[in-house]
Design a protein around this motif. Structure first.
Motif, short mmCIF file in Angstrom:
data_model
loop_
_atom_site.label_atom_id
_atom_site.label_comp_id
_atom_site.label_asym_id
_atom_site.label_seq_id
_atom_site.Cartn_x
_atom_site.Cartn_y
_atom_site.Cartn_z
N THR A 1 62.94 86.66 8.23
CA THR A 1 63.08 85.44 8.30
C THR A 1 64.76 85.07 9.06
O THR A 1 64.77 84.13 8.82
CB THR A 1 64.21 86.27 6.80
OG1 THR A 1 63.57 86.58 5.97
CG2 THR A 1 65.73 85.32 5.83
N GLU A 2 64.58 86.03 9.70
CA GLU A 2 66.03 85.03 11.17
C GLU A 2 64.83 84.64 12.06
O GLU A 2 65.49 83.27 12.17
CB GLU A 2 66.15 86.41 11.94
CG GLU A 2 66.98 86.29 13.16
CD GLU A 2 67.07 86.84 13.88
OE1 GLU A 2 68.14 86.77 15.02
OE2 GLU A 2 66.66 87.93 14.65
N ARG A 3 63.55 84.88 12.40
CA ARG A 3 62.37 83.86 12.62
C ARG A 3 63.06 82.53 12.09
O ARG A 3 63.47 81.33 12.21
CB ARG A 3 61.75 83.72 13.05
CG ARG A 3 62.24 84.84 14.67
CD ARG A 3 60.33 84.68 15.87
NE ARG A 3 59.80 85.43 15.06
CZ ARG A 3 59.39 87.08 14.54
NH1 ARG A 3 60.13 87.46 15.17
NH2 ARG A 3 58.51 87.93 14.19
N PHE A 4 62.71 82.56 10.27
CA PHE A 4 63.12 81.47 9.97
C PHE A 4 63.76 80.41 9.86
O PHE A 4 63.75 79.70 10.00
CB PHE A 4 61.65 81.99 8.76
CG PHE A 4 61.04 80.90 7.85
CD1 PHE A 4 60.25 79.65 7.68
CD2 PHE A 4 62.32 80.57 7.02
CE1 PHE A 4 60.08 79.04 7.37
CE2 PHE A 4 61.59 79.27 5.56
CZ PHE A 4 60.64 78.12 6.00
N ARG B 1 65.23 77.02 19.31
CA ARG B 1 63.63 76.89 19.79
C ARG B 1 63.51 78.63 20.02
O ARG B 1 63.36 79.41 21.28
CB ARG B 1 63.99 76.40 21.52
CG ARG B 1 63.87 75.19 21.25
CD ARG B 1 64.26 74.87 23.31
NE ARG B 1 63.02 74.49 23.15
CZ ARG B 1 62.73 74.30 24.33
NH1 ARG B 1 63.27 73.21 25.03
NH2 ARG B 1 61.78 74.16 25.20
N VAL B 2 62.72 78.76 19.04
CA VAL B 2 62.23 80.70 18.47
C VAL B 2 61.53 80.35 18.96
O VAL B 2 60.54 81.82 19.25
CB VAL B 2 62.94 81.03 17.26
CG1 VAL B 2 64.09 80.75 16.93
CG2 VAL B 2 61.85 80.12 16.09
N PRO C 1 66.89 84.65 20.96
CA PRO C 1 67.36 82.67 20.39
C PRO C 1 68.40 82.85 20.84
O PRO C 1 68.93 83.59 20.85
CB PRO C 1 66.83 82.94 19.03
CG PRO C 1 66.88 84.29 19.27
CD PRO C 1 67.13 85.21 19.64
N SER C 2 68.67 81.33 21.22
CA SER C 2 69.47 80.83 21.30
C SER C 2 70.34 79.75 20.50
O SER C 2 70.38 78.53 20.77
CB SER C 2 69.17 80.08 23.07
OG SER C 2 68.67 79.28 22.77
#
Length: 175
Positions: free
Chosen positions: A151-154, A162-163, A170-171
């Motif tokens: 969920t975090e990446r989504f 830009r994951v 991630p930045s």
């Protein structure tokens, strides 16, 4: 939205680090238990009955916890072979699909692992005296962590971060 996302990502980074340390501690503890069992069996000729069950339970915990951390660090489950064959514009789509597949699989781990854990509450593991739930609980905990990490990446991807780059973290930038 981005400051909330930054806090969420920082919290999950801390959770991931803690889980990794717990998995490492489980590995070290299991190694000590197995060494103790070998010493007691072959040197003292008096092998304790609880060591094998404890080592197996610890092993399931650190394997599942490590798998969850692997999902967050992008070392687990993906379409890496296709990424080299398709154009770079396909990368976010494949990673997004991968995250959705990870979430679905992890949700199944939580759902069905939870059913097993609930059913095992009244059954005891003979050599440890613990409820059998502790055998299935790593599946549930790992699945829940995987759901959070996917969920975090989504969410980061939806926010335009830009994951999908090769960087491990991630930045999240303030805009």
């Amino acid at each position: 939205m981005k400051s909330w996302l930054l806090s969420f990502s920082a919290m999950l980074r801390a959770v991931s680090t803690l889980v990794l340390w717990l998995a490492g501690l489980g590995l070290v503890t299991m190694t000590i238990i197995v060494a103790y069992q070998v010493f007691m069996r072959f040197v003292m000729n008096n092998s304790p009955s609880w060591t094998e069950g404890a080592a197996i339970m610890l092993m399931s915990w650190f394997i599942f916890l490590g798998a969850a951390v692997g999902v967050r660090e992008k070392f687990h489950m993906g379409f890496d072979v296709l990424l080299y064959a398709l154009p770079p514009s396909a990368k976010p789509w494949l990673r997004g699909f991968s995250d959705m597949a990870i979430f679905a699989f992890a949700f199944g781990m939580v759902w069905y692992g939870g059913e097993l854990a609930l059913r095992g509450w009244s059954v005891r593991i003979p050599v440890l005296g613990l409820p059998q739930t502790f055998t299935y609980l790593p599946i549930v905990v790992s699945g829940a962590l995987m759901c959070l990490f996917a969920t975090e990446r989504f969410l980061l991807r939806l926010a335009g971060e830009r994951v999908d780059d090769d960087a491990l973290e991630p930045s999240v930038s303030e805009a």
